[in-house]
Design a protein around this motif. Structure first.
Motif, mmCIF file in Angstrom:
data_model
loop_
_atom_site.group_PDB
_atom_site.id
_atom_site.type_symbol
_atom_site.label_atom_id
_atom_site.label_comp_id
_atom_site.label_asym_id
_atom_site.label_seq_id
_atom_site.Cartn_x
_atom_site.Cartn_y
_atom_site.Cartn_z
ATOM 1 N N SER A 41 37.056 -29.280 32.006
ATOM 2 C CA SER A 41 38.425 -28.972 31.603
ATOM 3 C C SER A 41 38.695 -29.585 30.234
ATOM 4 O O SER A 41 37.764 -29.995 29.526
ATOM 5 C CB SER A 41 39.415 -29.491 32.654
ATOM 6 O OG SER A 41 40.732 -29.058 32.369
ATOM 7 N N ASP A 42 39.956 -29.671 29.850
ATOM 8 C CA ASP A 42 40.366 -30.268 28.579
ATOM 9 C C ASP A 42 41.738 -30.879 28.807
ATOM 10 O O ASP A 42 42.643 -30.202 29.290
ATOM 11 C CB ASP A 42 40.428 -29.188 27.487
ATOM 12 C CG ASP A 42 40.703 -29.757 26.104
ATOM 13 O OD1 ASP A 42 41.706 -30.481 25.952
ATOM 14 O OD2 ASP A 42 39.928 -29.460 25.173
ATOM 15 N N VAL A 43 41.914 -32.146 28.460
ATOM 16 C CA VAL A 43 43.187 -32.809 28.752
ATOM 17 C C VAL A 43 44.331 -32.291 27.887
ATOM 18 O O VAL A 43 45.501 -32.584 28.164
ATOM 19 C CB VAL A 43 43.076 -34.349 28.598
ATOM 20 C CG1 VAL A 43 42.166 -34.939 29.660
ATOM 21 C CG2 VAL A 43 42.631 -34.735 27.197
ATOM 22 N N PRO A 75 37.345 -34.793 31.426
ATOM 23 C CA PRO A 75 38.596 -34.128 31.793
ATOM 24 C C PRO A 75 38.450 -33.342 33.089
ATOM 25 O O PRO A 75 37.459 -32.636 33.305
ATOM 26 C CB PRO A 75 38.853 -33.199 30.607
ATOM 27 C CG PRO A 75 37.484 -32.881 30.076
ATOM 28 C CD PRO A 75 36.615 -34.074 30.349
ATOM 29 N N CYS A 91 40.128 -44.360 33.316
ATOM 30 C CA CYS A 91 39.561 -43.329 32.447
ATOM 31 C C CYS A 91 38.883 -44.006 31.258
ATOM 32 O O CYS A 91 39.421 -44.965 30.688
ATOM 33 C CB CYS A 91 40.635 -42.366 31.972
ATOM 34 S SG CYS A 91 41.494 -41.501 33.309
ATOM 35 N N CYS A 96 39.546 -38.371 28.404
ATOM 36 C CA CYS A 96 39.289 -38.250 29.841
ATOM 37 C C CYS A 96 40.625 -38.290 30.582
ATOM 38 O O CYS A 96 41.603 -38.854 30.094
ATOM 39 C CB CYS A 96 38.407 -39.403 30.321
ATOM 40 S SG CYS A 96 36.838 -39.559 29.440
ATOM 41 N N TYR A 99 44.426 -32.759 34.191
ATOM 42 C CA TYR A 99 45.303 -31.687 33.729
ATOM 43 C C TYR A 99 45.807 -30.943 34.956
ATOM 44 O O TYR A 99 45.025 -30.541 35.822
ATOM 45 C CB TYR A 99 44.532 -30.731 32.812
ATOM 46 C CG TYR A 99 45.389 -29.724 32.075
ATOM 47 C CD1 TYR A 99 45.788 -29.960 30.758
ATOM 48 C CD2 TYR A 99 45.785 -28.528 32.681
ATOM 49 C CE1 TYR A 99 46.560 -29.032 30.072
ATOM 50 C CE2 TYR A 99 46.566 -27.605 31.995
ATOM 51 C CZ TYR A 99 46.947 -27.865 30.694
ATOM 52 O OH TYR A 99 47.721 -26.957 30.004
ATOM 53 N N THR A 130 44.400 -39.680 29.795
ATOM 54 C CA THR A 130 45.519 -38.775 29.552
ATOM 55 C C THR A 130 45.832 -38.008 30.830
ATOM 56 O O THR A 130 44.935 -37.486 31.497
ATOM 57 C CB THR A 130 45.173 -37.790 28.420
ATOM 58 O OG1 THR A 130 44.982 -38.527 27.210
ATOM 59 C CG2 THR A 130 46.285 -36.778 28.215
#
Length: 530
Positions: A41-43, A75, A91, A96, A99, A130
């Protein structure tokens, strides 16, 4: 000798052998990638594999193991997680974290046993990373969860947030009620998306609770950056005069949300980056005491600090202290239901101190301290008010509006500079019967002043404050250096029983006292006006 050399060689090689040995297995420490998390994924953008089941399965081991640490090394996309007692989520860095998937419509992180009374979940730590609430693709509230927040913690004890970023929460970044011993350190709150009906608070706290430390919070909120709303609108009086959680409001606040007294709060270091509002304190009936708020800086749209029982006959505040406040209005208003101000004081308070308050290059004439008609304050001390206003045209609004009831109002160590003003304007302190702002506020919130339906008392006293007169038992003004003002005190309404003026350094164009109409000053003393 040979045996000695062999022994020395063995001792020297022992640390190297230990480094190369297989690591000891500890089931209480879990690394997300090693447990099978895809980390694709991507934060900041989301996407990737939904790993909710995997991560929740890991977190659910905590009760059996007794303690659990989850190390997040990338993430992760989830639809919401619950944490149990004795859990740490760490994290590795701010790339990291978690979401919240589209249309999850629930908190990103919640405690496993939320409750309004009693505390079942203890020893929770959130370190680094995050947490993105994906505000753009969530419902504002739901019947099951109430507010859709990033963190929802109801009934917790011994909680630590450190080096955490919280991004794009649909409503509150952190929703904390019914708590004890909570620490926030180095928190970044970020908003890229501001939906309609935002309610995007930063750290939102309700009672009951004691021992709260908040240090170094930065970022942007599109409601209150810090809210000590110990009752909030969830706390109300029924038609029989009993105070408690309002059943109708639980639809928004959630059935597990608490209200109640809060004490021993230390907030040090808030940096607002174009926030709609910065700090709100809302006490209706519950006691708020021993609160210190220091070093608050940055830019905002609507208000700096709002202390209020929010359209009720209430307030139960012991001691509040603010120090080193430099908040500057910038940009257009975010909301219009309440007039702009730096400080607004309403309700019952015993002792409030405002120390080293700054107004630098204001963009309008909003009051710096506005004491509302429904304020009942035993002691208000304003110690250090620094105003630098380079505007040429300045309105007649007093810097301090005193429209309520105050036993002792002490204003000292004031500097007002208006180097380019075309003419003197306004006053340092003013009393008046202008209630247009309060009336507009009440009209805009008519459904709260007199709630529709049966079972709630409302605010029948509110209309009386539209005609009530200011009452100050003792007003002391000392150590003032000012230019560009018409008056130090512009007394237009009500009664000041004792006025003490000392050490005023003002030009000939500034009057020390202007008294109008039926306004009364019973006794005046003091000297050394230059």
């Amino acid at each position: 000798m040979k045996h000695t050399l062999t022994l020395i060689k063995a001792l020297l090689l022992a640390p190297l052998a230990a480094l190369n040995a297989a690591p000891s297995s500890d089931s209480r420490i879990v690394i997300a990638s090693e447990a099978g998390a895809k980390l694709d994924s991507d934060v900041t953008k989301g996407g990737g594999t939904d790993d909710t089941s995997l991560i929740q399965g890991i977190l659910d081991r905590a009760p059996k193991l007794g303690t659990l640490k989850l190390i997040v090394d990338g993430p992760i996309l989830v639809t919401g997680l619950k944490v149990h007692s004795n859990t740490t989520i760490e994290c590795m860095n701010r790339a990291c974290g978690f979401y919240l998937a589209d249309n999850s419509n629930r908190p990103l992180i919640a405690n496993a046993t939320p409750q309004a009374e009693g505390r079942a979940d203890r020893n929770l730590s959130f370190l680094g990373g995050t947490y993105n609430g994906n505000a753009e693709h969530q419902e504002h509230t739901t019947k099951e969860h109430g507010w859709t927040t990033a963190f929802a913690l109801h009934g917790v004890e011994q909680v630590l947030f450190r080096d955490v970023s919280i991004t794009n929460s649909r409503t509150f970044a952190v929703y904390l009620t019914n708590w004890r011993r909570v620490v926030f350190e180095n928190i970044y709150i970020n908003l890229d998306h501001i939906p309609k009906q935002s309610n995007q608070d930063g750290i939102h706290v309700q009672g009951p609770g004691e021992f709260l430390s908040i240090r170094n919070v930065q970022g942007r909120a599109w409601d209150d950056m810090i809210a000590l709303n110990i009752d909030d609108l969830l706390g109300d009086w029924d038609s029989e005069g009993k105070f408690g959680r309002d059943p109708a409001s639980m639809k928004r606040f959630g059935s597990a949300a608490g209200i109640g007294p809060v004490s021993d709060v230390d907030i040090d270091g808030v940096q607002a980056d174009d926030c709609a509002q910065v700090i709100r304190i809302l006490s209706r009936a519950s006691r708020l005491d021993r609160v210190s708020i220091r070093n608050v800086k940055g830019t905002y749209r609507d208000f700096g600090v709002w202390i209020t029982p929010y359209l009720r006959e209430g307030g139960n505040i012991g001691r509040l202290e603010f120090e080193n406040i430099d908040l500057r209005p910038a940009g257009q208003r975010a909301y219009d239901y309440v007039p702009a101000f730096l400080f607004w004081l309403a309700g019952k308070m015993e002792q409030v101190t405002l120390k080293n308050i700054s107004s630098h290059a204001p963009i309008d004439d909003r009051p710096l301290v506005w004491i509302q008609p429904d304020a009942k304050i035993d002691r208000l001390r304003i110690d250090g008010l620094n105003v630098y206003d380079p505007r040429k045209e300045i309105g007649h609004t007093p810097l301090i509006r005193a429209d309520g009831r105050i036993a002792l109002l002490e204003v000292r160590d004031v500097v007002v500079q208006r180097p380019q003003a075309t003419a003197p304007a306004g006053s340092l302190i003013g009393t008046s019967m202008d209630r247009s702002a309060l009336e507009a506020f009440m009209d805009a919130r008519a459904g709260i002043v007199t709630p529709p339906g049966k079972g709630r008392r409302g605010w029948p006293e509110g209309v009386g404050y539209l005609t009530s007169k200011p009452q100050i038992q003792r007003l002391q003004i000392t150590d003032v250096v000012a230019e560009g003002l018409e008056h130090i005190l512009d007394h237009q309404a009500g009664t000041i029983e004792a006025l003490d003026l000392r050490d005023l350094s003002i030009p000939a164009s500034t009057e020390a006292v202007q008294q109008s109409g039926e306004a009364k000053i019973t006794k005046t003393q003091g000297a050394s006006a230059k």
